[in-house]
Design a protein around this motif. Structure first.
Motif, PDB file in Angstrom:
ATOM      1  N   ALA A   1      17.050  31.796  54.871  1.00 45.10           N
ATOM      2  CA  ALA A   1      17.689  33.076  55.199  1.00 45.10           C
ATOM      3  C   ALA A   1      16.674  34.222  55.189  1.00 45.10           C
ATOM      4  N   THR A   2      15.835  34.285  54.149  1.00 45.73           N
ATOM      5  CA  THR A   2      14.857  35.384  54.083  1.00 45.73           C
ATOM      6  C   THR A   2      13.834  35.259  55.203  1.00 45.73           C
ATOM      7  N   LEU A   3      13.444  34.034  55.546  1.00 42.53           N
ATOM      8  CA  LEU A   3      12.496  33.842  56.637  1.00 42.53           C
ATOM      9  C   LEU A   3      13.093  34.293  57.960  1.00 42.53           C
ATOM     10  N   MET A   4      14.332  33.906  58.214  1.00 47.41           N
ATOM     11  CA  MET A   4      14.983  34.280  59.464  1.00 47.41           C
ATOM     12  C   MET A   4      15.145  35.788  59.568  1.00 47.41           C
ATOM     13  N   THR A   5      15.404  36.434  58.428  1.00 50.13           N
ATOM     14  CA  THR A   5      15.551  37.895  58.443  1.00 50.13           C
ATOM     15  C   THR A   5      14.247  38.559  58.843  1.00 50.13           C
ATOM     16  N   ARG A   6      13.136  38.093  58.267  1.00 50.04           N
ATOM     17  CA  ARG A   6      11.838  38.691  58.611  1.00 50.04           C
ATOM     18  C   ARG A   6      11.454  38.406  60.060  1.00 50.04           C
ATOM     19  N   LEU A   7      11.946  37.290  60.601  1.00 48.81           N
ATOM     20  CA  LEU A   7      11.670  36.961  61.992  1.00 48.81           C
ATOM     21  C   LEU A   7      12.560  37.738  62.957  1.00 48.81           C
ATOM     22  N   GLY A   8      13.499  38.508  62.418  1.00 49.78           N
ATOM     23  CA  GLY A   8      14.400  39.279  63.272  1.00 49.78           C
ATOM     24  C   GLY A   8      15.528  38.469  63.855  1.00 49.78           C
ATOM     25  N   VAL A   9      15.800  37.294  63.268  1.00 52.72           N
ATOM     26  CA  VAL A   9      16.865  36.420  63.763  1.00 52.72           C
ATOM     27  C   VAL A   9      18.164  36.757  63.039  1.00 52.72           C
ATOM     28  N   GLU A  10      19.185  37.137  63.789  1.00 44.53           N
ATOM     29  CA  GLU A  10      20.513  37.395  63.238  1.00 44.53           C
ATOM     30  C   GLU A  10      21.486  36.457  63.940  1.00 44.53           C
ATOM     31  N   ASP A  11      21.360  35.185  63.614  1.00 44.99           N
ATOM     32  CA  ASP A  11      22.085  34.146  64.339  1.00 44.99           C
ATOM     33  C   ASP A  11      22.526  33.079  63.343  1.00 44.99           C
ATOM     34  N   ASP A  12      23.781  33.175  62.885  1.00 41.30           N
ATOM     35  CA  ASP A  12      24.295  32.226  61.887  1.00 41.30           C
ATOM     36  C   ASP A  12      24.326  30.806  62.441  1.00 41.30           C
ATOM     37  N   ALA A  13      24.612  30.663  63.729  1.00 37.96           N
ATOM     38  CA  ALA A  13      24.688  29.324  64.325  1.00 37.96           C
ATOM     39  C   ALA A  13      23.316  28.653  64.303  1.00 37.96           C
ATOM     40  N   ALA A  14      22.267  29.418  64.548  1.00 34.04           N
ATOM     41  CA  ALA A  14      20.913  28.861  64.528  1.00 34.04           C
ATOM     42  C   ALA A  14      20.537  28.428  63.121  1.00 34.04           C
ATOM     43  N   GLU A  15      20.889  29.248  62.131  1.00 36.54           N
ATOM     44  CA  GLU A  15      20.559  28.927  60.749  1.00 36.54           C
ATOM     45  C   GLU A  15      21.292  27.663  60.299  1.00 36.54           C
ATOM     46  N   THR A  16      22.557  27.531  60.693  1.00 32.83           N
ATOM     47  CA  THR A  16      23.342  26.342  60.339  1.00 32.83           C
ATOM     48  C   THR A  16      22.745  25.093  60.982  1.00 32.83           C
ATOM     49  N   PHE A  17      22.316  25.219  62.245  1.00 28.25           N
ATOM     50  CA  PHE A  17      21.725  24.075  62.946  1.00 28.25           C
ATOM     51  C   PHE A  17      20.449  23.611  62.253  1.00 28.25           C
ATOM     52  N   ILE A  18      19.571  24.546  61.866  1.00 29.91           N
ATOM     53  CA  ILE A  18      18.306  24.186  61.220  1.00 29.91           C
ATOM     54  C   ILE A  18      18.565  23.473  59.894  1.00 29.91           C
ATOM     55  N   LYS A  19      19.577  23.875  59.165  1.00 35.27           N
ATOM     56  CA  LYS A  19      19.884  23.252  57.884  1.00 35.27           C
ATOM     57  C   LYS A  19      20.393  21.827  58.037  1.00 35.27           C
ATOM     58  N   LYS A  20      21.081  21.530  59.149  1.00 34.23           N
ATOM     59  CA  LYS A  20      21.738  20.249  59.294  1.00 34.23           C
ATOM     60  C   LYS A  20      20.959  19.248  60.151  1.00 34.23           C
ATOM     61  N   ASP A  21      20.186  19.740  61.137  1.00 28.56           N
ATOM     62  CA  ASP A  21      19.505  18.824  62.045  1.00 28.56           C
ATOM     63  C   ASP A  21      18.329  18.139  61.348  1.00 28.56           C
ATOM     64  N   LYS A  22      18.191  16.834  61.582  1.00 27.81           N
ATOM     65  CA  LYS A  22      17.167  16.036  60.904  1.00 27.81           C
ATOM     66  C   LYS A  22      15.761  16.528  61.212  1.00 27.81           C
ATOM     67  N   VAL A  23      15.504  16.894  62.459  1.00 35.81           N
ATOM     68  CA  VAL A  23      14.176  17.359  62.852  1.00 35.81           C
ATOM     69  C   VAL A  23      13.980  18.822  62.489  1.00 35.81           C
ATOM     70  N   ALA A  24      14.960  19.647  62.794  1.00 36.15           N
ATOM     71  CA  ALA A  24      14.822  21.086  62.608  1.00 36.15           C
ATOM     72  C   ALA A  24      14.641  21.486  61.150  1.00 36.15           C
ATOM     73  N   LYS A  25      15.250  20.748  60.211  1.00 35.17           N
ATOM     74  CA  LYS A  25      15.155  21.163  58.819  1.00 35.17           C
ATOM     75  C   LYS A  25      13.760  20.972  58.232  1.00 35.17           C
ATOM     76  N   GLY A  26      12.845  20.390  59.032  1.00 36.61           N
ATOM     77  CA  GLY A  26      11.444  20.342  58.608  1.00 36.61           C
ATOM     78  C   GLY A  26      10.860  21.727  58.440  1.00 36.61           C
ATOM     79  N   VAL A  27      11.473  22.719  59.106  1.00 41.69           N
ATOM     80  CA  VAL A  27      11.037  24.113  58.965  1.00 41.69           C
ATOM     81  C   VAL A  27      11.194  24.575  57.524  1.00 41.69           C
ATOM     82  N   MET A  28      12.204  24.054  56.827  1.00 43.27           N
ATOM     83  CA  MET A  28      12.481  24.484  55.459  1.00 43.27           C
ATOM     84  C   MET A  28      11.492  23.883  54.459  1.00 43.27           C
ATOM     85  N   GLN A  29      10.629  22.977  54.914  1.00 43.43           N
ATOM     86  CA  GLN A  29       9.683  22.318  54.012  1.00 43.43           C
ATOM     87  C   GLN A  29       8.239  22.761  54.264  1.00 43.43           C
TER      88      GLN A  29
END
Length: 460
Positions: free
Chosen positions: A95-123
């Motif tokens: 959430a804090t990373l997305m805020t600094r990136l200027g992203v205000e998109d709950d759907a994008a944040e939910t997708f990154i948390k759940k998708d097997k490939v995308a959640k690599g961003v959180m690591q």
């Protein structure tokens, strides 16, 4: 008294001068004065500006219609995309990373948390870059990040992008751009002070400094031999991604002048050879030492190459290798360049790796707890590469490395052999080597000051 102003010959002579030269100059002056007076007399006089006629002109100008331009700008702003870049900070959440990136998109944040490939961003590790493109409302268009391994080397790029009403995530192997850099330094105090200097806009990476010490330490004692005025040139490779420095690679050539003596080396790896590369003098002689005295960096010999009572069978028999005592998990290094001839389990040897070197030399490493990642038959290894880890598999009573040096398949005592460091270059290899060394010599020539005195080359 003559009341009439007449020019008499005597008065004319007095007026013009008594000498011939004086009369000529006086007459010339009078002639020029008459000409100037005449020119002024005939020159026309400029008219007075107040007497000139005045004419007024009026014209209606049509102003441009800027409403169309304003509409076009508004349309452009409505489709404008913005790219932001941030670096991961300690304690960051998605959430804090997305805020600094200027992203205000709950759907994008939910997708990154759940998708097997995308959640690599959180690591991602602290300090790593993340880029995101958004529209004017903060909706995510795409997000890109790079995943690194334990050595901080990029291994894959993750891309999250909008597709219709949802998102898709993909990953691809990181593609690094290779560059060749070259720098010159002069020793004013210590080697590390010289490598930390950035007079030419670059501080030498620590890995390059370590290689410099390793490359020349057989000839130079960097603790006591350095002298003010010593200098060195170095050419090395660096790797970049999207304009960002990732890591430094191998030194391609080095030249170090210590107390008036110059030492040189150049890296050469023939693409048609199965053997690894090595460092050579500029006349093509290998600078590599024969084989490592020990495949373990820190160890002690627990059993030498001799007859002994076998610890398990109790029989008196020849011990055809050298045992190095070490803790389980201690890295095992290849003692020389070569290719993997065997990697697997073999009877009393347990987990065994056999390396085939040049000519008829092979080395064997037994009782490993595990192999190095990616090690398999046919893989090329260089001297010092980690090939496995100490263990106690097979016929072993405790953690140690059993090391064998074989010539033509027969085990020999490596401490009693005089083995050439590396196979000499063939005629074809020497021809290719000269091309490489010639390029490096040219680079050194560019790095040397034009007024520097050439040091004498050290005999190799």
């Amino acid at each position: 008294m003559n009341h009439i102003n007449k020019f008499t010959s005597s008065r004319l002579v007095n007026l013009l001068g008594s000498t011939r030269k004086a009369r000529i100059m006086s007459a010339s002056a009078i002639f020029l004065a008459v000409c100037a007076f005449g020119a002024a007399g005939v020159a026309p006089l400029a008219p007075d500006a107040a007497d000139l006629p005045v004419k007024s002109i009026s014209q209606n100008l049509e102003l441009p219609n800027i409403s169309a331009q304003i509409g076009a700008l508004e349309q452009q702003e409505s489709t404008e995309k913005y790219v932001h870049e941030e670096r991961i900070r300690a304690g960051d959440s998605l959430a804090t990373l997305m805020t600094r990136l200027g992203v205000e998109d709950d759907a994008a944040e939910t997708f990154i948390k759940k998708d097997k490939v995308a959640k690599g961003v959180m690591q991602l590790k602290t300090g790593k870059r993340v880029q995101a493109q958004t529209d004017e409302n903060g909706n995510l268009v795409w997000l890109r990040a790079t995943v690194v391994d334990s050595k901080d080397t990029p291994v894959k790029n993750i891309l999250v992008s909008r597709k219709g009403e949802g998102f898709v995530a993909s990953e691809e192997a990181a593609k690094l751009e290779r560059r060749v850099e070259m720098h010159a330094r002069t020793i004013n105090s210590t080697l590390f002070a010289a490598t930390d200097a950035s007079n030419d806009g670059a501080k030498l990476p620590d890995t390059v400094v370590h290689q410099i010490v390793e490359m020349f330490s057989t000839n130079i004692d960097f603790r006591s031999d350095l002298k003010r005025g010593d200098h060195f040139n170095v050419v090395y490779e660096t790797f970049w991604q999207d304009g960002e420095f990732i890591r430094a690679g191998r030194i391609l050539a080095g030249e170090f002048t210590n107390r008036g003596v110059t030492y040189q080396s150049v890296w050469f790896e023939d693409p048609s050879s199965n053997q690894g590369g090595g460092y050579y003098s500029f006349d093509g002689k290998s600078l590599k030492k024969a084989f490592l005295k020990s495949p373990l960096e820190f160890s002690r010999i627990s059993s030498g190459f001799s007859m002994r009572v076998h610890p398990i069978s109790g029989n008196w028999k020849a011990h055809k290798g050298i045992d190095f005592a070490a803790a389980t998990g201690t890295p095992i290094r290849a003692s020389g360049d070569g290719v993997v001839d065997f990697a697997g389990t073999q009877g009393g040897y347990g987990n065994l790796v056999v390396l085939k070197h040049w000519s008829n030399y092979t080395t064997a490493y037994a009782h490993m707890s595990r192999f190095a990642p990616g090690l398999k038959k046919g893989a090329k290894v260089s001297q010092g590469d980690v090939i496995g880890y100490v263990g106690s598999t097979g016929w072993s009573t405790g953690a140690h490395l059993h090391y064998e040096f074989r010539v033509g398949g027969d085990a020999k005592d490596p401490t009693k052999l005089n083995v050439q460091a590396q196979a000499p270059l063939t005629a074809a290899e020497l021809s290719r080597f000269k091309t490489v060394s010639g390029d490096m010599m040219h680079r050194f020539a560019l790095l040397r000051p034009t007024n520097a005195n050439a040091g004498s080359l050290a005999a190799k």
